[in-house]
Structures are given as C-alpha cells and as structure tokens.
Design a protein around this motif. Structure first.
Motif, PDB file in Angstrom:
ATOM      1  N   GLN A  84       0.834  -1.202   0.000  1.00  0.00           N
ATOM      2  CA  GLN A  84       0.000   0.000   0.000  1.00  0.00           C
ATOM      3  C   GLN A  84       0.869   1.253   0.000  1.00  0.00           C
ATOM      4  OE1 GLN A  84      -3.051   1.143  -0.121  1.00  0.00           O
ATOM      5  NE2 GLN A  84      -4.384  -0.658   0.016  1.00  0.00           N
ATOM      6  N   ASP A  85       1.990   1.208   0.713  1.00  0.00           N
ATOM      7  CA  ASP A  85       2.871   2.362   0.793  1.00  0.00           C
ATOM      8  C   ASP A  85       3.387   2.746  -0.593  1.00  0.00           C
ATOM      9  OD1 ASP A  85       4.503   4.388   1.678  1.00  0.00           O
ATOM     10  OD2 ASP A  85       6.083   3.067   2.418  1.00  0.00           O
ATOM     11  N   TYR A  86       3.924   1.775  -1.321  1.00  0.00           N
ATOM     12  CA  TYR A  86       4.455   2.048  -2.658  1.00  0.00           C
ATOM     13  C   TYR A  86       3.323   2.485  -3.593  1.00  0.00           C
ATOM     14  CZ  TYR A  86       7.180   1.444  -6.935  1.00  0.00           C
ATOM     15  OH  TYR A  86       7.816   1.655  -8.134  1.00  0.00           O
ATOM     16  N   TYR A  87       2.206   1.790  -3.532  1.00  0.00           N
ATOM     17  CA  TYR A  87       1.060   2.092  -4.390  1.00  0.00           C
ATOM     18  C   TYR A  87       0.557   3.517  -4.168  1.00  0.00           C
ATOM     19  CZ  TYR A  87      -3.903   2.166  -5.712  1.00  0.00           C
ATOM     20  OH  TYR A  87      -5.127   2.518  -6.205  1.00  0.00           O
ATOM     21  N   ASP A 127      10.205  10.918  -1.886  1.00  0.00           N
ATOM     22  CA  ASP A 127      11.373  11.489  -1.219  1.00  0.00           C
ATOM     23  C   ASP A 127      11.761  10.752   0.059  1.00  0.00           C
ATOM     24  OD1 ASP A 127      11.744  13.327  -3.148  1.00  0.00           O
ATOM     25  OD2 ASP A 127      11.060  15.072  -2.009  1.00  0.00           O
ATOM     26  N   HIS A 128      10.820  10.186   0.753  1.00  0.00           N
ATOM     27  CA  HIS A 128      11.123   9.511   2.023  1.00  0.00           C
ATOM     28  C   HIS A 128      10.606   8.078   2.020  1.00  0.00           C
ATOM     29  CE1 HIS A 128      12.430  13.362   3.613  1.00  0.00           C
ATOM     30  NE2 HIS A 128      11.299  13.893   3.188  1.00  0.00           N
ATOM     31  N   PHE A 129      10.752   7.408   0.898  1.00  0.00           N
ATOM     32  CA  PHE A 129      10.316   6.022   0.802  1.00  0.00           C
ATOM     33  C   PHE A 129      11.293   5.142   1.583  1.00  0.00           C
ATOM     34  CE2 PHE A 129       9.943   2.025  -1.874  1.00  0.00           C
ATOM     35  CZ  PHE A 129       8.760   1.618  -1.281  1.00  0.00           C
ATOM     36  N   GLN A 130      10.839   4.635   2.720  1.00  0.00           N
ATOM     37  CA  GLN A 130      11.722   4.005   3.700  1.00  0.00           C
ATOM     38  C   GLN A 130      12.461   2.785   3.144  1.00  0.00           C
ATOM     39  OE1 GLN A 130       9.746   2.988   7.349  1.00  0.00           O
ATOM     40  NE2 GLN A 130      11.638   2.515   8.434  1.00  0.00           N
ATOM     41  N   ALA A 131      11.802   1.990   2.313  1.00  0.00           N
ATOM     42  CA  ALA A 131      12.432   0.769   1.805  1.00  0.00           C
ATOM     43  C   ALA A 131      13.688   1.060   1.001  1.00  0.00           C
ATOM     44  CB  ALA A 131      11.436  -0.016   0.957  1.00  0.00           C
ATOM     45  N   PHE A 132      13.731   2.239   0.332  1.00  0.00           N
ATOM     46  CA  PHE A 132      14.880   2.602  -0.489  1.00  0.00           C
ATOM     47  C   PHE A 132      15.815   3.597   0.198  1.00  0.00           C
ATOM     48  CE2 PHE A 132      12.802   1.809  -4.944  1.00  0.00           C
ATOM     49  CZ  PHE A 132      12.747   0.456  -4.643  1.00  0.00           C
ATOM     50  N   ASP A 133      15.349   4.185   1.278  1.00  0.00           N
ATOM     51  CA  ASP A 133      16.132   5.235   1.937  1.00  0.00           C
ATOM     52  C   ASP A 133      17.192   4.622   2.847  1.00  0.00           C
ATOM     53  OD1 ASP A 133      16.949   7.758   2.479  1.00  0.00           O
ATOM     54  OD2 ASP A 133      15.290   8.287   3.803  1.00  0.00           O
ATOM     55  N   VAL A 134      18.085   3.864   2.228  1.00  0.00           N
ATOM     56  CA  VAL A 134      19.147   3.136   2.944  1.00  0.00           C
ATOM     57  C   VAL A 134      20.455   3.330   2.185  1.00  0.00           C
ATOM     58  CG1 VAL A 134      17.604   1.402   3.925  1.00  0.00           C
ATOM     59  CG2 VAL A 134      18.606   1.025   1.666  1.00  0.00           C
ATOM     60  N   PRO A 135      21.597   3.137   2.850  1.00  0.00           N
ATOM     61  CA  PRO A 135      22.880   3.271   2.150  1.00  0.00           C
ATOM     62  C   PRO A 135      23.008   2.268   1.009  1.00  0.00           C
ATOM     63  CG  PRO A 135      23.186   3.258   4.535  1.00  0.00           C
ATOM     64  CD  PRO A 135      21.765   2.870   4.286  1.00  0.00           C
ATOM     65  N   ASP A 189      -7.880   1.387  -7.909  1.00  0.00           N
ATOM     66  CA  ASP A 189      -8.133   0.275  -6.986  1.00  0.00           C
ATOM     67  C   ASP A 189      -6.835  -0.489  -6.751  1.00  0.00           C
ATOM     68  OD1 ASP A 189      -8.976  -2.895  -6.801  1.00  0.00           O
ATOM     69  OD2 ASP A 189     -10.324  -1.572  -5.688  1.00  0.00           O
ATOM     70  N   HIS A 190      -6.467  -0.655  -5.474  1.00  0.00           N
ATOM     71  CA  HIS A 190      -5.201  -1.301  -5.137  1.00  0.00           C
ATOM     72  C   HIS A 190      -5.138  -2.744  -5.623  1.00  0.00           C
ATOM     73  CE1 HIS A 190      -2.446  -3.453  -2.231  1.00  0.00           C
ATOM     74  NE2 HIS A 190      -1.650  -2.545  -2.764  1.00  0.00           N
ATOM     75  N   SER A 191      -6.227  -3.459  -5.555  1.00  0.00           N
ATOM     76  CA  SER A 191      -6.226  -4.859  -5.973  1.00  0.00           C
ATOM     77  C   SER A 191      -5.941  -4.985  -7.472  1.00  0.00           C
ATOM     78  CB  SER A 191      -7.558  -5.529  -5.624  1.00  0.00           C
ATOM     79  OG  SER A 191      -8.638  -4.917  -6.321  1.00  0.00           O
ATOM     80  N   LYS A 192      -6.446  -4.040  -8.273  1.00  0.00           N
ATOM     81  CA  LYS A 192      -6.162  -4.065  -9.707  1.00  0.00           C
ATOM     82  C   LYS A 192      -4.692  -3.745  -9.973  1.00  0.00           C
ATOM     83  CE  LYS A 192     -10.841  -2.891 -11.217  1.00  0.00           C
ATOM     84  NZ  LYS A 192     -11.707  -1.912 -11.942  1.00  0.00           N
ATOM     85  N   TYR A 193      -4.154  -2.848  -9.150  1.00  0.00           N
ATOM     86  CA  TYR A 193      -2.719  -2.548  -9.261  1.00  0.00           C
ATOM     87  C   TYR A 193      -1.886  -3.789  -8.969  1.00  0.00           C
ATOM     88  CZ  TYR A 193       1.866  -1.109  -7.544  1.00  0.00           C
ATOM     89  OH  TYR A 193       3.214  -1.022  -7.311  1.00  0.00           O
ATOM     90  N   VAL A 194      -2.246  -4.532  -7.928  1.00  0.00           N
ATOM     91  CA  VAL A 194      -1.528  -5.763  -7.579  1.00  0.00           C
ATOM     92  C   VAL A 194      -1.609  -6.760  -8.731  1.00  0.00           C
ATOM     93  CG1 VAL A 194      -1.526  -7.771  -6.042  1.00  0.00           C
ATOM     94  CG2 VAL A 194      -1.785  -5.458  -5.091  1.00  0.00           C
ATOM     95  N   ASP A 195      -2.755  -6.843  -9.371  1.00  0.00           N
ATOM     96  CA  ASP A 195      -2.910  -7.745 -10.519  1.00  0.00           C
ATOM     97  C   ASP A 195      -1.928  -7.380 -11.640  1.00  0.00           C
ATOM     98  OD1 ASP A 195      -4.926  -9.129  -9.246  1.00  0.00           O
ATOM     99  OD2 ASP A 195      -6.553  -8.051 -10.253  1.00  0.00           O
ATOM    100  N   ILE A 196      -1.740  -6.070 -11.860  1.00  0.00           N
ATOM    101  CA  ILE A 196      -0.812  -5.619 -12.898  1.00  0.00           C
ATOM    102  C   ILE A 196       0.619  -5.999 -12.533  1.00  0.00           C
ATOM    103  CG2 ILE A 196       0.228  -3.568 -13.949  1.00  0.00           C
ATOM    104  CD1 ILE A 196      -2.522  -2.272 -13.881  1.00  0.00           C
ATOM    105  N   VAL A 197       0.994  -5.787 -11.283  1.00  0.00           N
ATOM    106  CA  VAL A 197       2.345  -6.143 -10.829  1.00  0.00           C
ATOM    107  C   VAL A 197       2.599  -7.632 -11.044  1.00  0.00           C
ATOM    108  CG1 VAL A 197       3.857  -6.325  -8.815  1.00  0.00           C
ATOM    109  CG2 VAL A 197       2.513  -4.243  -9.183  1.00  0.00           C
ATOM    110  N   GLU A 198       1.637  -8.458 -10.662  1.00  0.00           N
ATOM    111  CA  GLU A 198       1.810  -9.906 -10.814  1.00  0.00           C
ATOM    112  C   GLU A 198       1.865 -10.308 -12.287  1.00  0.00           C
ATOM    113  OE1 GLU A 198      -1.408 -11.454  -8.540  1.00  0.00           O
ATOM    114  OE2 GLU A 198      -0.314 -11.304  -6.619  1.00  0.00           O
ATOM    115  N   ALA A 199       1.076  -9.637 -13.132  1.00  0.00           N
ATOM    116  CA  ALA A 199       1.096  -9.929 -14.568  1.00  0.00           C
ATOM    117  C   ALA A 199       2.436  -9.539 -15.176  1.00  0.00           C
ATOM    118  CB  ALA A 199      -0.040  -9.200 -15.266  1.00  0.00           C
TER     119      ALA A 199
END
Length: 392
Positions: free
Chosen positions: A87-90, A146-154, A354-364
C-alpha cells in the motif's frame, strides 16, 4: 609432460587471477527502461536465478532503476514483490501529479527542441536550449518518493552487486540567455554503486561519449557510492521536461537514459550479459528532445546496441502488458466542449484507482518477465530469432 613456467609468468597469472576476482563478474543483467515496468525486471532476474544462472551484477537505468534498487535492498524474491505491491508504494505512485499543459505550451516546447536538435551538430557554433529543462515539467509531485523508507538506505546491497546509472549535470542551473554552446561538456555518466565496487573498478570511458564526441557528454564515467539507494533512483528517473532534474547533495542529475541500455559498460565488467531487446524512442517528441539535450541520435545508437553480441536477448515488448508509466493524450474535443482549450493536452496516470487491480498488474508484469526470460533460455546464446519486433 610437465610444463615449466618462469617466475614472471607465474606472477602474471596470479595478477590476472586477482584482477578477475576484483573486477570480473560472471553474469550481468541490464534493467533498461523508459517505463515503470519494475516487476518485469524482477521476473527476469528470478527466472535466471531459478534456472541456475543467477546474475551477480545488475545495472539499472531510468525506469529500470527501481527494479535494480529492489534487487539491492532484498535478496528475497517474495519480499521484493511485497514492496512493489505494498500500500505504501502504491499510494506514492498515486500521489504523483501532472501538469495542465496547453497545446500552445506543448507545441512551443516541441518546436524549440526541434530547432535545438537541428542546430546541435558537429558545427562549432551549435547551441543547446537550457531553460525548458528546468522550467517545463510534465510530471509534478514526484517528491512523493522522497522519504520512501524501503529505499532510503545506504548503497550496500545484500547479495548481488547493483549499479544505477544517472547523468551528472555541470552546466548553469538557470540562464536568461536560454542557450549554451554545445561544445561545452555538460553531462557525465554517473554510476551509483557500493563503496567497494566503486573503488575497485577504477576508470573507464562512456561508450556514447566516444561514439559521439561532439555531444555535451564527458568521456570518463564517474563512479559514486556516497548516495542512498533512494537518491540513486530519483537521479536515474529524472528527465528534462518529463520529470525535471534531481538535486542531490547540491548536485544536479538528469536521467539514466543518457545511456538507456548500457551494454558496453556491462560487457566490460562481466563474462555474460543478459538484457532486454531495445525499443525505439517516439520520433516526434522523445527522440527530438533527447537529441536536443544529449546531442546524439538515440534511436541510431539503439540500433547499434541491438546489433551487438549479447549472451541472452530478452523480448519484453508487449502492448498487452499494462504499463504503469504516465501517459499523454490530446483531448481537443473535450477542451472546446468545456471552453477550456488550455487542457487540450493532458498527462494522466496509468496507476489504477483500486489497489487490488494494481496488484494484478504487478503480478502480470512479473509473470511476463519470468516467461520471456525462460523463452530466451530456450534459444541459442546470442540468438534474436525469438524477438518479435526488431529495430532493423
């Protein structure tokens, strides 16, 4: 029969062995891209790994930088996809906003870039337009990441060595003169990676700078480790006019598309190179803009790349697979109907509401990248027989 070697010969062999350990990679995979198809690249990487041929070097440029960042921050394929589907990335993708561009503004910028591209030749008096790179941006609100925690690492990758390509801009930030002599070198290919790799590789030259010496691109590549994964992605994703420049640590960066498919770089570092087969830039605006900024014909260069020797070509071109990158469209009828001609061009989001449709695209996307890589593995090394739409 015994083979006798002199002490000098033995020393040479030892040095060659050490050099390979320090600088050599077995298998490089390039994540090139002009779109947001990050899950396709993850599928490519996992298919190679599951087939017993894991890449030990990943190079990401422009849209491919997101996939490269995910390979760096996690060695777990499930976790990488979880980050993309979160959800955060989306929500951050959904927060990206766009300019309300008038057809007059769009036409003005396009014509200016066409004139700049026409003048940007090897002639000594050629010029490049600067103002639009900073003042005109189709995409607004990119600061959502700008502050996306998953990528905000060395930049300290967990398992696979990762490089993210951008271009450092050393010209004037703003100029009322609007133009600058294109004989001046304005850009330098910059490779962000971890500290050890940046210091071991040493120096090498940019293939595009050597092939196009009249371009405003410096010859020597810069390697840097003093940046976070997040800032490397933001730098690589920045574009003149599309997104605008990225300012990191007081320095200005533009897109990794300066070398959209860094095949020569990868071939100089690894025994094998796997990459997606290149797709051309749109000729009316994209190719013209690229020539006006970077001073060379990008589609001509991509044809050179497509004719190069590569271990595995992966065909990821398919219009049926949803692309999450923003899109532009003319809405002239609606603009006149609503008495709002200023909105005759609109930049919109391809991210579903819709987040669920976004997830479907990622999986596809992931399944597509995975299956197309297995397809490439069924072909002989270097073959392009399975490529559906060739550049030449």
């Amino acid at each position: 029969m015994k083979v006798f070697r002199s002490p000098i010969a033995i020393l040479v062999l030892i040095l060659m062995s050490i050099s390979h350990l320090a600088f050599g990679f077995d298998r490089a995979m390039i994540f090139s891209g002009k779109n947001i198809n990050s899950a396709i690249f993850l599928g490519m990487f996992d298919a190679a790994t599951d087939s017993g041929l894991p890449p030990d070097l990943v190079i990401g440029a422009c849209g491919g930088s997101i996939g490269a960042a995910l390979i760096c921050v996690s060695s777990d394929p499930v976790r990488r996809l979880e980050i993309l589907k979160s959800q955060d990335y989306y929500q951050r993708l959904r927060q990206i906003s766009f300019s309300d561009i008038s057809i007059g503004d769009f036409y003005r910028v396009m014509k200016r870039q066409q004139r700049a591209a026409a003048q940007n030749t090897s002639n000594s008096g050629s010029r490049l337009i600067l103002k639009d790179w900073f003042d005109f941006s189709l995409v607004k609100g990119f600061s959502a990441f700008d502050h996306f925690q998953a990528f905000d690492v060395p930049f300290n990758c967990q398992k696979t060595t990762v490089m993210i390509l951008a271009s450092h801009y050393s010209g004037p930030i703003y100029s009322y003169d609007l133009t600058i002599d294109s004989n001046k070198k304005l850009f330098r290919e910059t490779v962000f990676t971890d500290f050890k790799t940046a210091n071991q590789i040493g120096q090498n030259d940019s293939d595009v700078a050597m092939r196009f010496p009249s371009s405003p691109i410096e010859r020597q590549i810069l390697y840097s480790s003093h940046i976070s994964i997040l800032n490397a992605v933001l730098s690589s994703s920045a574009d003149p006019i599309y997104v605008g420049p990225a300012t990191i640590g007081g320095k200005t960066y533009f897109t990794g598309a300066i070398d959209i498919d860094p095949l020569p770089l990868a071939k100089g570092l690894a025994k094998e190179v796997w990459t997606s087969y290149p797709s051309p830039f749109e000729p009316l605006f994209e190719e013209t803009l690229f020539k006006a900024v970077f001073g060379y014909e990008v589609n001509d260069y991509l044809k050179i790349i497509s004719n190069s020797d590569v271990t595995r070509w992966i065909d990821i071109a398919n219009e049926e697979i949803p692309n999450l990158a923003p899109y532009g469209r003319f809405k002239i009828f609606e603009s006149f109907k609503n008495l709002a001609p200023s909105r005759s061009i609109q930049i919109g989001s391809n991210v579903p509401t819709d987040h669920s449709k976004y997830v479907d695209i990622v999986e596809a996307q992931y399944r597509f990248g995975y299956s197309r890589t297995l397809e490439a593995l069924k072909s002989t090394k270097g073959s392009k027989a399975h490529i559906r739409k060739k550049l030449f």
